[in-house]
Design a protein around this motif. Structure first.
Motif: not given
Length: 807
Positions: A465-466, A485-489, A509-520, A541-545
């Motif tokens: 649920a975002l 792009l950022g959102f809570d879940f 929380h999750a976000s995409i910024y400067d081609n970096r994807f982070v979900i915590t 979980f992090i995708i650096p690019d």
């Protein structure tokens, strides 16, 4: 000369032209009547003397003006209606220049007045007329014959009334101009257009006057533009109406003609449509109605901005110049990206110079359908939208105060600006949404926007649920677009590694910024195959690019679980650490709190070499009956570290009742067979002798002292151990030999063997207090002494011989 005098002069010129034309018509009609009956159907050329007499009479009635024609002929057809034709007609208002130049002037006599003895024209046909339409910088329109100043449209009604109020035009119902040449000079836009072959018809029905003109223009584009203008009025009244129909007119040409059309300036497309408006008695423009059909084109405010293509658009609106208000009853667009229908109201702002500086609008949008083949796998439908926007025309700046999209009961709100700059687009947009289902997020997420991130979300996020969704887009010329792009879940079920059990009940929380994807995951757990739930609160979980195919990813791990559950996760593919070491995941009980980092590649069929990890933590209340076979290993707290080179668990513990401080190590990597070992310091005491059965008789040891110990664990082999001690603090006694080593003394004890069923001591070396012994000890399966065989025992000067002790 004043402006008023100029207007009077211009009106006088056109008035004299009208009087001269009317007199000319009367004289010519009389001539036609005289000779018409003599030659029905035959075109007769008037003799020179008659042409001269007619010209003199006309010019005599034109003070300050002169009519010159090259040829005159007349014809009466079978309908007995006389017609007179003049060729190469020049009519000058005065010596200053031409008022009109015609290739032909044809006059048809009205039959009914002729039967009553009155000679009147019923129709006039002109050919070769040249007109100039001028628009001043303030927007005022004026029409003129070539070489003349012209009259304003506000005075056009007066001029028409002046012509048709003359008796000689009482029967006139049609004036037609063919092969018309029109030049349009626009001082506001700084441009001019010329067309040939136009046609204009003025018709009268009683007091009703109608004018219709049409032209066609073939310019530099691959399509021709058609234009039709109409005028309706009533003799004796100043109010009038006019209309314009056009086909395939370039948007850049039409946008600069009326303030209500200024918003079309950023388009490059052919436009067809119609405009209708009225003019009141004071010459003021009344409400205008418009219908626009816009063909395939692009939105491109400057040559440097990337064009945004569309297939078609249409608009129906009314414009009220009194309040500068545009009411759109429909504004729709069809494109490969989106189709939608809007309605609303716009106000023209900054009309001080007769042209808007900007538009401020409130619109409502419906029938929103996004269906681009390269963006979505299937069309996306949105319920409705409403927006407050501001469009600055020069330079192009579209400001969105608030765009509210309603979608499946949720609201997506956007604000920001889009600028068309001289070097490209400059975009700054922000969006927010209260909640969204992940499957809807994927439906709205364009395929070409961060495709790898979208693919990862689609494959690994099974449920969530975002909430509190935030979106930002920044794009500047010569720079890559930057998307946030950022959102809570809540209620997240997602898998970070394909083979590892998924996270359940995740919130964070999750976000995409400067081609970096982070979900915590601020909370959540993983159900291990054995050992129960693993709390992963705080794991990221992090995708650096996200642009890289099969690029790197990182897991920042935080976990709290049973030791078994933690070991169970370490034994999942692709790791299989415990299985490779020949150890079960149930080798210990207790709690494990771990934290660390895993680096891996986003690719299928990962190998252990493609996963780098560095994990540290604490084991509490740990107990194992497996690590040291036949013995209980227990500890209140141990530290653990795991990395690609190996796993290490260390601290203070007990083997049985014997305290030990050390570390268990499991080497990992290429060529490792899963062998592990323990090194440390153990307490040498009577308890140690009882626990490990090293072959000393009961009561042989008193006190306690440290001893170095090593235990080796090989797959399929009994545990081996080796112990060495200086015997500091340890007292020894052998009653059989009447020998003792006090606690204050030191010596050397080395013991090696296996811990199994039964245990075995294959080497026991001792020296100290004058005693030296070297041998081995075997035990029964019960753990009792079987035989202690010493190959050499030396005690002082009196003993140097082998000794065997039997249990």
């Amino acid at each position: 000369m004043s402006n008023k005098d100029n207007q009077v002069t211009r009106k006088g010129r056109l008035g004299r032209f009208g009087r001269g034309l009317s007199f000319c018509v009367c004289v010519l009609v009389l001539a036609v009547v005289a000779v018409g009956m003599l030659a029905i159907g035959t075109r007769l050329t008037a003799p020179d003397w008659l042409q001269q007499r007619i010209a003199e009479r006309i010019n005599a009635d034109l003070p300050g003006g002169q009519l010159v024609f090259g040829d005159m002929s007349m014809v009466v057809n079978d309908d007995l209606v006389p017609r007179l034709l003049l060729r190469d007609v020049d009519l000058s208002a005065d010596a200053s220049g031409q008022v009109a130049n015609l290739s032909e002037l044809e006059i048809t006599v009205a039959p009914n007045p002729l039967l009553q003895g009155r000679v009147q024209a019923s129709s006039i046909r002109l050919a070769g007329l040249r007109l100039i339409l001028r628009r001043r910088a303030d927007g005022v329109l004026a029409i003129a014959f070539e070489g003349a100043d012209g009259i304003s449209f506000a005075s056009l009604t007066d001029q028409i009334d002046a012509v048709f109020s003359r008796p000689q035009f009482a029967a006139l119902n049609r004036i037609e101009a063919g092969n018309l040449t029109l030049r349009y000079e626009d001082a506001r836009a700084g441009r001019a257009w010329s067309v040939d072959g136009g046609r204009m018809v003025l018709s009268r029905d009683g007091a009703q006057i109608g004018i219709r003109a049409d032209v066609a223009l073939l310019g530099a584009r691959d399509y021709a533009t058609s234009l039709e203008v109409s005028y309706t009025g009533e003799i004796g009244r100043k109010e009038a109406g006019f209309g314009v129909k056009f086909g395939d007119m370039p948007s850049g040409d039409i946008s600069g003609q009326l303030p209500a059309l200024a918003w079309l300036d950023a388009l490059d497309a052919p436009i067809s449509g119609a405009l209708r408006a009225s003019v009141d008695g004071e010459g003021r423009l009344g409400p205008l109605s418009a219908t626009l059909q816009i063909g395939a084109g692009v939105l491109q405010p400057t040559p440097a901005t990337a064009p945004i293509a569309f297939q078609s658009a249409r608009s129906y609106f009314t414009y009220d110049p009194e309040v500068n208000e545009i009411r759109f009853s429909e504004l729709s667009v069809e494109s490969e990206w989106v189709s939608a229908r809007a309605e609303g109201t716009a106000f023209l702002v900054g009309m001080e110079n007769g042209w808007p500086r900007e538009l401020q609008a409130q619109i409502r949008v419906s029938n929103i359908r996004a269906d681009p083949a390269d963006f979505y796998p299937e069309p996306v439908l949105l319920d409705r939208a409403a927006a407050d926007i501001r469009l600055q025309l020069d330079p192009f700046v579209l400001s969105v105060g608030e765009l509210r999209l309603d979608d499946q009961g949720e609201h997506f709100v956007v604000d920001g600006t889009v600028r068309g700059k001289s070097d490209g687009w400059d975009v700054a947009l922000n969006g927010r949404m209260g909640a969204l289902a992940p499957e809807r997020l994927l439906e709205l997420w364009p395929l070409s926007l961060k495709p790898k991130t979208r693919e990862w979300v689609a494959q690994n996020v099974h449920k969530a649920a975002l909430k509190n969704i935030q979106l930002a887009l920044r794009a500047a010329p010569d720079m890559r677009p930057d998307v946030f792009l950022g959102f809570d879940f809540e209620g997240l079920e997602a898998r970070f590694l394909k083979e590892v059990p998924p996270i359940s009940a995740g919130a964070g929380h999750a976000s995409i910024y400067d081609n970096r994807f982070v979900i915590t995951a601020e909370s959540g757990h993983v159900m291990a195959a054995q050992g129960g739930r693993v709390d992963v609160s705080g794991t990221s979980f992090i995708i650096p690019d996200v642009r890289l195919k099969m690029g790197p990813a990182r897991v920042l791990l935080h976990s709290d679980s049973t030791v078994t559950a933690a070991l169970s996760l370490l034994d999942e593919a692709p790791f299989r650490f415990l299985s490779k070491a020949g150890q079960p995941v149930t080798l210990a009980d207790g709690r494990a709190r771990l934290g660390g980092q895993l680096d891996l590649l986003l690719k299928p069929k990962l190998t252990p070499a493609e996963v780098a990890f560095d994990v540290n933590g604490t084991l509490t209340e740990m107990r194992s009956e497996t690590l040291v076979k036949g013995r209980v290993l227990a500890a209140n707290s141990l530290t653990v570290s795991a990395r690609n080179t190996g796993i290490e668990i260390g601290g203070d513990a007990r083997i049985g009742r014997v305290p030990v401080s050390g570390a268990w190590r499991l080497p990992l990597g290429e060529g490792m067979r899963g062998d592990s070992s323990v090194t440390g310091v153990i307490e040498l005491s009577e308890q140690f002798v009882d626990e490990f059965n090293i072959g000393l008789p009961p009561g042989s040891i008193s006190g306690a002292g440290p001893a170095d110990i090593t235990m080796s664990f090989a797959k399929g082999q009994p545990t081996r151990f080796a112990l060495g001690s200086s015997l500091a603090g340890v007292g020894l006694s052998l009653k059989q030999l009447s020998w003792a080593l006090p606690r204050a003394a030191t010596g050397r004890l080395e013991v090696a063997g296996t811990i199994g069923e039964p245990p075995n001591v294959d080497r026991l070396d001792f020296s100290g207090g004058g005693l030296e012994a070297r041998g081995a000890v075997t035990l029964h399966a019960s753990g009792d002494l079987d035989r202690a065989a010493f190959s050499s025992v030396k005690l002082g000067d009196w003993l140097d011989a082998p000794v065997s002790l039997v249990g």
